[in-house]
Write an enzyme that holds these catalytic residues in place. Structure first.
Site, short mmCIF file in Angstrom:
data_model
loop_
_atom_site.label_atom_id
_atom_site.label_comp_id
_atom_site.label_asym_id
_atom_site.label_seq_id
_atom_site.Cartn_x
_atom_site.Cartn_y
_atom_site.Cartn_z
N GLN A 39 0.82 -1.21 0.00
CA GLN A 39 0.00 0.00 0.00
C GLN A 39 0.86 1.27 0.00
O GLN A 39 0.52 2.25 -0.65
CB GLN A 39 -0.94 0.00 1.22
CG GLN A 39 -1.93 1.13 1.23
CD GLN A 39 -2.91 1.09 0.07
OE1 GLN A 39 -3.25 0.03 -0.45
NE2 GLN A 39 -3.37 2.24 -0.36
N GLU A 40 1.96 1.24 0.72
CA GLU A 40 2.81 2.43 0.84
C GLU A 40 3.62 2.72 -0.42
O GLU A 40 3.68 3.85 -0.87
CB GLU A 40 3.76 2.29 2.03
CG GLU A 40 3.10 2.40 3.39
CD GLU A 40 2.67 3.81 3.75
OE1 GLU A 40 3.06 4.78 3.06
OE2 GLU A 40 1.92 3.95 4.73
#
Length: 137
Positions: free
Chosen positions: A28-29
Site C-alpha cells: 500500500q505504501e
C-alpha cells in the site's frame, strides 16, 4: 513483496507482527519500490518520514532497515492505539490525527485503513501457501 520475504519475516519475528501485515503495508505504501519517495518526503518501502527513520535509528534508503523501522513503528502504533484500524491510521496520517480523531476526515487515510486489511488477507494466503519462507530465513 515476495522479493523482500526474508526481511519481512525477520522484522515480523523481531516485533511479533504478522508478516502479512508488513507485506500489506509495503504494497500500500510503495508498491514494493525501495526507491519510492512520496510527495511529502516519505521514503522507501514502508514510506518512513526522515524524522521517523532518525527516531528509529534506521537508514530509510536501505530496504532491510526500512522494513525493520516501519515494522517497529507499526508495532508502536498498535501498542499505543490497541486496534488495527487506528494503528494503520496513525501509521498513515500520524498519531496526532488519531489522538484528536481527525483521521476519519482524511480520504487518503480512510482508503488506507480499508485497503490494508484486504491486502493482509491476500498476503496471509501467500504466506500460508509458501510455508517454505520461514524455513529459508
Amino acid at each position: 513483496m515476495l522479493r523482500w520475504h526474508k526481511e519481512i519475516e525477520a522484522s515480523a519475528k523481531k516485533y511479533a507482527l504478522d508478516p502479512a501485515l508488513i507485506a500489506a503495508v509495503i504494497e500500500q505504501e510503495s508498491g514494493g519500490d525501495p526507491n519510492s519517495v512520496s510527495p511529502v518526503g516519505a521514503l522507501g518501502l514502508m514510506q518512513l518520514m526522515p524524522s521517523t527513520a532518525k527516531l528509529l535509528n534506521v537508514d530509510p534508503y536501505d530496504p532491510a532497515q526500512n522494513i525493520e523501522g516501519g515494522t517497529h513503528y507499526l508495532q508502536m502504533q498498535l501498542k499505543e492505539f490497541g486496534n488495527l484500524s487506528e494503528a494503520l491510521a496513525a501509521y498513515n496520517a500520524g498519531p496526532g490525527n488519531v489522538e484528536n480523531r481527525t483521521w476519519a476526515k482524511i480520504p487518503e487515510t480512510l482508503n488506507y485503513v480499508q485497503k490494508v486489511p484486504i491486502l493482509i488477507n491476500k498476503y496471509e494466503r501467500i504466506w500460508n501457501a509458501n510455508r517454505f519462507f520461514s524455513s529459508s530465513t
